[in-house]
Design a protein around this motif. Structure first.
Motif, PDB file in Angstrom:
ATOM      1  N   ILE A  14       0.906  -1.168   0.000  1.00  0.00           N
ATOM      2  CA  ILE A  14       0.000   0.000   0.000  1.00  0.00           C
ATOM      3  C   ILE A  14       0.934   1.204   0.000  1.00  0.00           C
ATOM      4  O   ILE A  14       1.840   1.317   0.805  1.00  0.00           O
ATOM      5  N   TYR A  16       2.614   5.046  -0.156  1.00  0.00           N
ATOM      6  CA  TYR A  16       2.540   6.290   0.622  1.00  0.00           C
ATOM      7  C   TYR A  16       1.789   7.366  -0.149  1.00  0.00           C
ATOM      8  O   TYR A  16       1.953   7.488  -1.370  1.00  0.00           O
ATOM      9  N   THR A  28       5.072  -2.632  -9.857  1.00  0.00           N
ATOM     10  CA  THR A  28       4.531  -3.646  -8.937  1.00  0.00           C
ATOM     11  C   THR A  28       3.049  -3.876  -9.225  1.00  0.00           C
ATOM     12  O   THR A  28       2.571  -5.010  -9.206  1.00  0.00           O
ATOM     13  N   ASP A  53      -1.181   4.096   2.132  1.00  0.00           N
ATOM     14  CA  ASP A  53      -0.628   4.086   3.481  1.00  0.00           C
ATOM     15  C   ASP A  53      -0.655   5.547   3.932  1.00  0.00           C
ATOM     16  O   ASP A  53       0.126   6.355   3.439  1.00  0.00           O
ATOM     17  N   GLY A 257       8.814  -4.474  -3.366  1.00  0.00           N
ATOM     18  CA  GLY A 257      10.141  -4.100  -3.832  1.00  0.00           C
ATOM     19  C   GLY A 257      11.155  -4.431  -2.749  1.00  0.00           C
ATOM     20  O   GLY A 257      10.793  -4.626  -1.583  1.00  0.00           O
ATOM     21  N   PHE A 289      13.537  -0.264 -10.527  1.00  0.00           N
ATOM     22  CA  PHE A 289      13.795   0.441 -11.775  1.00  0.00           C
ATOM     23  C   PHE A 289      14.681   1.617 -11.426  1.00  0.00           C
ATOM     24  O   PHE A 289      14.355   2.404 -10.531  1.00  0.00           O
TER      25      PHE A 289
HETATM   26  O1  ME8 Z   1       7.116   1.523   1.135  1.00  0.00           O
HETATM   27  N1  ME8 Z   1      11.425   0.351  -8.803  1.00  0.00           N
HETATM   28  O2  ME8 Z   1       5.357   2.660   0.133  1.00  0.00           O
HETATM   29  P1  ME8 Z   1       6.047   3.328  -1.138  1.00  0.00           P
HETATM   30  C1  ME8 Z   1      10.565  -0.656  -8.562  1.00  0.00           C
HETATM   31  N2  ME8 Z   1       3.891   2.385   2.298  1.00  0.00           N
HETATM   32  N3  ME8 Z   1       9.595  -0.603  -7.650  1.00  0.00           N
HETATM   33  C2  ME8 Z   1       9.449   0.524  -6.950  1.00  0.00           C
HETATM   34  C3  ME8 Z   1      10.314   1.624  -7.143  1.00  0.00           C
HETATM   35  C4  ME8 Z   1      11.332   1.511  -8.130  1.00  0.00           C
HETATM   36  N4  ME8 Z   1      12.161   2.479  -8.420  1.00  0.00           N
HETATM   37  N5  ME8 Z   1       9.910   2.611  -6.315  1.00  0.00           N
HETATM   38  C5  ME8 Z   1       8.833   2.146  -5.635  1.00  0.00           C
HETATM   39  C6  ME8 Z   1       5.958   1.936   1.129  1.00  0.00           C
HETATM   40  N6  ME8 Z   1       8.549   0.882  -6.007  1.00  0.00           N
HETATM   41  C7  ME8 Z   1       5.005   1.523   2.243  1.00  0.00           C
HETATM   42  C8  ME8 Z   1       4.588   0.095   1.994  1.00  0.00           C
HETATM   43  S1  ME8 Z   1       3.189  -2.073   2.575  1.00  0.00           S
HETATM   44  C9  ME8 Z   1       2.395  -2.679   3.904  1.00  0.00           C
HETATM   45  C10 ME8 Z   1       3.666  -0.477   3.026  1.00  0.00           C
HETATM   46  C11 ME8 Z   1       7.426   0.049  -5.530  1.00  0.00           C
HETATM   47  O3  ME8 Z   1       5.046   4.286  -1.673  1.00  0.00           O
HETATM   48  C12 ME8 Z   1       7.923  -1.211  -4.839  1.00  0.00           C
HETATM   49  O4  ME8 Z   1       6.883  -2.141  -4.796  1.00  0.00           O
HETATM   50  O5  ME8 Z   1       7.388   3.829  -0.810  1.00  0.00           O
HETATM   51  C13 ME8 Z   1       8.184  -0.698  -3.441  1.00  0.00           C
HETATM   52  O6  ME8 Z   1       8.260  -1.726  -2.481  1.00  0.00           O
HETATM   53  C14 ME8 Z   1       6.973   0.182  -3.227  1.00  0.00           C
HETATM   54  O7  ME8 Z   1       6.733   0.777  -4.519  1.00  0.00           O
HETATM   55  C15 ME8 Z   1       7.202   1.248  -2.177  1.00  0.00           C
HETATM   56  O8  ME8 Z   1       6.138   2.134  -2.190  1.00  0.00           O
END
Ligand code: ME8
Length: 662
Positions: A14, A16, A28, A53, A257, A289
């Motif tokens: 989920i 941010y 993802t 989140d 990720g 990425f």
């Molecule tokens: O960590 N390459 O949220 P977030 C590939 N809220 N995937 C990527 C990426 C990239 N450069 N950047 C982001 C959080 N992602 C928490 C999670 S879960 C209970 C709570 C993807 O908004 C990847 O799946 O920072 C990574 O784990 C997620 O976005 C992080 O999203």
């Protein structure tokens, strides 16, 4: 749950809400959506969850900056996330927000279970905390930076509730041993096993320094620390305390990720074990990425946005590219160049070309009716065998989340079809009975191959395969084909083809990249009065969301007054390597010398521009074109159907540099 169908519950993280989705989040979510479609075609009842989140310091700060209450801010952001996923065709079955009442109840319930079972206690905590990642940084000293994001940590001392993570070292190691598939890929599993073997410290799970969080009942001002809150969203999305009724828990697959692996493979199963609840079956960790070998972030100005790509090339092209380009699990560089190259070679020339070629030949030779194959020659049998073998291989690769391999196999089949047509040359055959029979066999074989390919590609490219299905005149929807029943030879003759379609019009690489970058620039730095970026009407292919293209009929003088135009004089002009259409100029605008990029390279020699006076929009937000900063815009007329640029100028008068245009 429907009786008789196996269930499959999968999740994305989920995300941010203090920013908007970039290509990493999209990646993802595309993977999750592909698995969801694949599993449905394999007969599963599937639920896919994504969401937002919404608690923590970062949101508190972002809301303040936006001059909004936290509640209003997260509602607006969650809506924007949801709307973008809808626009990109990535609508999940459940969209969970951590401010939902059902979620709040679930977190409080999970906490109560952990506490009743003796795994929660109150204590004092002093530590270095990274407010960006919302995590205490274990072992960090005052002044240390966060090892994950490199930004400074803050020292925090407060009364917290602690979760006895230390009690779970052995249960977790036993669990990993008994469930070797729990953490994927294997290298990630090894990393986590050694981390847990190194010992686990208890974990602070509440805060008193944060206001914007879920209250710990009866223990105010304690609120839950974001990870105890966030991870629980997976459970609240499918029933929370009443999860048994929905029948989806435990999750079959959490996609994450590599940045959040520990939270999912150590903390989350430990929380659930403490509450005596079922633990998820698998966590699949993928790489990042990167842009120029760095992680994308808005603060570095290197994010790639999904919408401009989807607008110009179609969402299916983006889905195909991200799944094909990088073996799932590894890091990989994102490049527009590679994206457009693959679009032209694999989609326009590959799948798109095969579909239109097959349809055109059937149209011409059989009035658009799928012919009946006559006697088969060894080369027809060989192709059939290759396709039949590919079906098994592709299904296995999808099942193992080896998307790149699955697509490679499918594109191998497409290449085999091209080769087959080139060597069999149905267009060179005449009208004798024998030649007609041979043509029928060749074209039935080609159409059958295309049908199988369409079914196999569907989970990855849902929109274009739906169109190919209609083009082949096939009944029902491609999504409802059962993958396990897919075999060579099921194409019935006699069906009438649907109307011809251009699936993936070829695009000119430099121009396409410039357009994508210009749209991304506008999205990242919206000029106050700017209109949304225009997609090229001629190059907007199948499945692409149409970009809004209308300008208002009339604007007031106050709107025009927002645009500041001045006379500038070109001081230097040079070509930009890798951007055929752009010139990099420096322009004197009276008060300063500006660097401005102009798309005139094909019509103006750089040397001849020096000293020329031009009209410049000087209050446009700076943007990057092909990686080069452009701080302003030179005005030109667009002449003729190709829009040849002709610079606006001042030939008759000796105008002063810096004079304002009104
Ligand atoms: O960590 N390459 O949220 P977030 C590939 N809220 N995937 C990527 C990426 C990239 N450069 N950047 C982001 C959080 N992602 C928490 C999670 S879960 C209970 C709570 C993807 O908004 C990847 O799946 O920072 C990574 O784990 C997620 O976005 C992080 O999203």
């Amino acid at each position: 749950m429907s009786p008789g169908k196996p269930k499959f519950y999968l999740t994305t993280p989920i995300y941010y809400t203090n920013g908007l989705p970039h290509i990493g989040h999209t990646y993802t979510t595309v993977v999750a959506d592909t698995i969801r479609r694949f599993k449905r075609m394999r007969g599963y009842e599937v639920v896919m969850t994504t969401g937002t989140d919404e608690h923590g310091v970062n949101v508190e700060r972002a809301a303040k900056k936006a001059g909004m209450s936290e509640t209003a801010f997260v509602a607006k952001m969650a809506e924007e996330w949801r709307a973008l996923w809808d626009e990109l065709g990535l609508t999940a079955d459940e969209f969970v927000r951590t401010t939902d009442l059902q979620h709040v109840r679930t977190v409080q319930w999970l906490f109560r279970l952990c506490r009743e079972n003796g795994y929660v206690y109150k204590g004092q905590y002093t530590g270095q905390y990274c407010i960006y990642d919302n995590a205490f940084v274990n072992d960090a000293k005052q002044g240390d930076n966060c090892p994950d994001c490199g930004r400074p940590t803050e020292t925090i001392t407060e009364e917290n509730f602690f979760f006895k993570l230390s009690a779970f070292q052995k249960p977790l190691l036993d669990f990993y041993r008994k469930n070797p598939g729990f953490i994927q890929p294997e290298t990630r599993r090894n990393e986590i096993v050694s981390f847990v073997e190194g010992g686990l410290k208890d974990l602070s799970i509440t805060r008193t320094t944060i206001r914007w969080g879920i209250p710990v009942p009866g223990e105010e001002p304690h609120v839950f620390y974001v990870w105890f809150d966030a991870l629980t969203a997976y459970l609240s999305a499918v029933g929370g305390p009443e999860f048994e009724k929905r029948g989806m828990w435990p999750a079959d697959l959490h996609l994450v990720g590599k940045d959040i692996i520990r939270f999912h493979t150590v903390y989350w199963p430990a929380f659930l074990m403490a509450a005596m609840l079922p633990v998820p079956k698998q966590v699949w960790v993928h790489g990042w990425f990167l842009m120029d070998a760095e992680k994308m972030s808005k603060s570095k100005g290197n994010v790639v946005l999904p919408r401009p790509i989807a607008n110009l090339l179609g969402m299916d092209a983006l889905r195909y590219f991200v799944l094909r380009e990088i073996p799932f699990g590894q890091d990989g560089n994102f490049s527009y160049d590679a994206l457009v190259t693959r679009y032209n070679s694999d989609l326009a020339n590959g799948l798109g070309n095969l579909a239109s070629r097959a349809a055109a030949l059937i149209e011409k030779n059989f009035g658009g009716k799928i012919p009946k194959a006559a006697e088969r020659k060894p080369q027809d049998e060989a192709l059939a065998k290759e396709v039949q073998a590919a079906i098994g291989e592709v299904l296995e690769n999808y099942e193992n989340l080896s998307f790149a391999r699955a697509l490679e196999t499918i594109w191998g089949v497409i290449a085999a079809a091209d080769k087959y047509l080139t060597s069999e040359q149905p267009w060179a055959l005449g009208n004798s009975e024998q030649d007609q029979a041979r043509k029928a066999t060749i074209l039935w074989t080609t159409a059958e191959l295309l049908r199988v390919v369409t079914v196999l590609v569907h989970p990855v490219m849902p929109a274009s395969t739906t169109r190919i299905w209609a083009l082949l005149g096939l009944p029902g929807s491609v999504a409802s084909v059962e993958l396990d029943g897919l075999r060579w030879g099921q194409l019935a003759p006699g069906k009438q083809l649907g109307p011809a379609q251009t699936l993936f019009p070829r695009v000119e690489k430099t121009e396409a990249i410039e357009r994508i970058e210009a749209m991304a620039n506008e999205e990242l730095n919206p000029a106050p009065a700017a209109q949304p970026a225009k997609a090229a009407p001629s190059a907007t292919p199948a499945g692409a969301a149409a970009a809004p293209q209308t300008a208002p009929d009339k604007i007031g003088i106050e709107d025009f007054a927002k645009v500041e135009m001045r006379v500038g004089q070109i001081k230097t002009a040079e070509r930009i390597v890798g951007a055929d259409k752009l010139l990099k100029l420096t322009v004197d605008i009276g008060t300063e010398i500006r660097q401005i990029c102009a798309g005139i390279a094909q019509y103006y020699e750089p040397e001849k521009l020096i000293g020329r006076k031009v009209a410049v929009v000087v209050n446009l937000a700076p943007r990057k074109l092909r990686g080069v900063e452009s701080n302003g815009m030179i005005i030109a007329a667009a002449v003729g159907p190709e829009g040849r640029p002709v610079l606006a100028g001042f030939p008759d008068e000796d105008v002063e540099i810096g004079a304002r245009l009104k």
